[in-house]
Design an enzyme around this catalytic site. Structure first.
Site, PDB file in Angstrom:
ATOM      1  N   VAL A 124      -4.979  -0.317  -1.257  1.00  0.00           N
ATOM      2  CA  VAL A 124      -4.472  -1.554  -1.868  1.00  0.00           C
ATOM      3  C   VAL A 124      -4.925  -2.716  -0.995  1.00  0.00           C
ATOM      4  O   VAL A 124      -4.806  -2.665   0.236  1.00  0.00           O
ATOM      5  CB  VAL A 124      -2.934  -1.516  -1.987  1.00  0.00           C
ATOM      6  CG1 VAL A 124      -2.402  -2.808  -2.588  1.00  0.00           C
ATOM      7  CG2 VAL A 124      -2.505  -0.328  -2.838  1.00  0.00           C
ATOM      8  N   GLY A 142       0.838  -1.199   0.000  1.00  0.00           N
ATOM      9  CA  GLY A 142       0.000   0.000   0.000  1.00  0.00           C
ATOM     10  C   GLY A 142       0.875   1.253   0.000  1.00  0.00           C
ATOM     11  O   GLY A 142       0.647   2.195  -0.774  1.00  0.00           O
ATOM     12  N   HIS A 143       1.918   1.251   0.837  1.00  0.00           N
ATOM     13  CA  HIS A 143       2.838   2.409   0.855  1.00  0.00           C
ATOM     14  C   HIS A 143       3.569   2.533  -0.485  1.00  0.00           C
ATOM     15  O   HIS A 143       3.784   3.640  -0.976  1.00  0.00           O
ATOM     16  CB  HIS A 143       3.886   2.233   1.964  1.00  0.00           C
ATOM     17  CG  HIS A 143       3.327   2.246   3.354  1.00  0.00           C
ATOM     18  ND1 HIS A 143       3.287   1.123   4.153  1.00  0.00           N
ATOM     19  CD2 HIS A 143       2.784   3.250   4.094  1.00  0.00           C
ATOM     20  CE1 HIS A 143       2.761   1.438   5.324  1.00  0.00           C
ATOM     21  NE2 HIS A 143       2.435   2.706   5.319  1.00  0.00           N
TER      22      HIS A 143
END
Ligand code: PAF
Length: 283
Positions: free
Chosen positions: A181, A40-41
């Site tokens: 995500v 996600g990051h």
């Protein structure tokens, strides 16, 4: 092997590094994180790279957004793995202050956000949280002076709070939200997912499934409260303790009586064992 990004740990070093990056008028994007980086990051960093010529990632586990009863001490810290991920993404600069550099002795100023920060969602269960987030993000914005700042939509109320803060304080940064995500089974990626036991991990995607079910019912014209009550039943039956599951206006986070009052966002927070998960979905 990718080259390691430059890492700075003091405000004067950060200023010099940022001045260097901004030379020849390069645009900059900041991705604020608390580390324990996951895909996600990485998606936030990739969006930052599409928006700006230089990308700065901050890694700082911010004590002021944790209550004394929360997981500040045990929050996952994975510096080496984080560095490798950011090197692979060719990030330009990592801002990694310690607590003293961010909050020097005598620090006495806080930002107290209202509006979306008092919507009665996360703030109801973590009353200290948005004050801590707004204060540290306000500092990150003035320290780094980015043209863009990228935040995950997974922390949807946080995204609204920092967007409002940047607008209210006339900061020149443009805050951009990035799509959540998910794992293949729908669980939103989160640094705290590592707390889940294998059984809890199997159960966790119920949150996403319940929100999808609520969204389907709302789109079909069902009563808002009936649809949400159905979602709460699904989540509770899976073994969660629910903090909230609500349909709100996606911009103001105000309660809605009908989907016609939208755009609508469904937001959820629930505890599975010792792990508290949050998620949200647009309708
Ligand atoms: O979302 C987070 O990781 C944190 O709340 C943030 C925005 C980095 C502030 O500490």
């Amino acid at each position: 092997m990718s080259r390691s990004p430059m890492v700075v740990r003091t405000v004067p070093a950060l200023r010099r590094a940022v001045d260097g990056l901004r030379a020849r008028k390069a645009t900059t994007a900041l991705v604020p994180t608390m580390g324990a980086l996951h895909d996600g990051h990485v998606s936030l960093v990739r969006l930052a790279k599409r928006r700006a010529q230089k990308v700065i990632v901050s890694i700082f586990v911010n004590p002021t957004q944790f209550a004394p009863t929360e997981d500040f001490g045990s929050y996952p810290r994975t510096w080496k793995a984080d560095l490798a991920k950011l090197a692979a993404e060719k990030v330009d600069l990592i801002w990694n202050p310690d607590v003293k550099a961010m909050y020097p002795d005598g620090f006495a100023t806080r930002i107290v956000p209202e509006g979306p920060a008092t919507a009665g969602l996360e703030d109801r269960f973590r009353p200290h949280f948005f004050g801590g987030v707004a204060t540290v993000v306000g500092k990150l914005f003035t320290q780094v002076r980015p043209d863009f700042a990228i935040f995950g939509e997974k922390d949807f109320q946080q995204l609204r709070v920092v967007t409002q803060m940047a607008r209210d304080l006339d900061l020149s940064v443009k805050v951009i939200g990035s799509k959540t995500v998910r794992e293949r089974d729908g669980l939103a990626m989160s640094s705290r997912n590592v707390y889940l036991s294998p059984d809890e991990r199997q159960t966790a995607p119920v949150l996403y499934r319940a929100m999808k079910e609520c969204a389907k019912r709302l789109k079909a014209g069902d009563d808002v409260e009936a649809a949400m009550a159905g979602g709460r039943e699904l989540i509770a039956a899976a073994g969660f303790v629910i903090d909230y599951l609500e349909a709100r206006h996606a911009e103001t986070l105000a309660p809605i009586a009908s989907v016609r009052d939208g755009p609508v966002r469904i937001l959820v927070a629930a505890r599975l064992g010792k792990t508290r998960l949050i998620d949200n979905l647009g309708v």
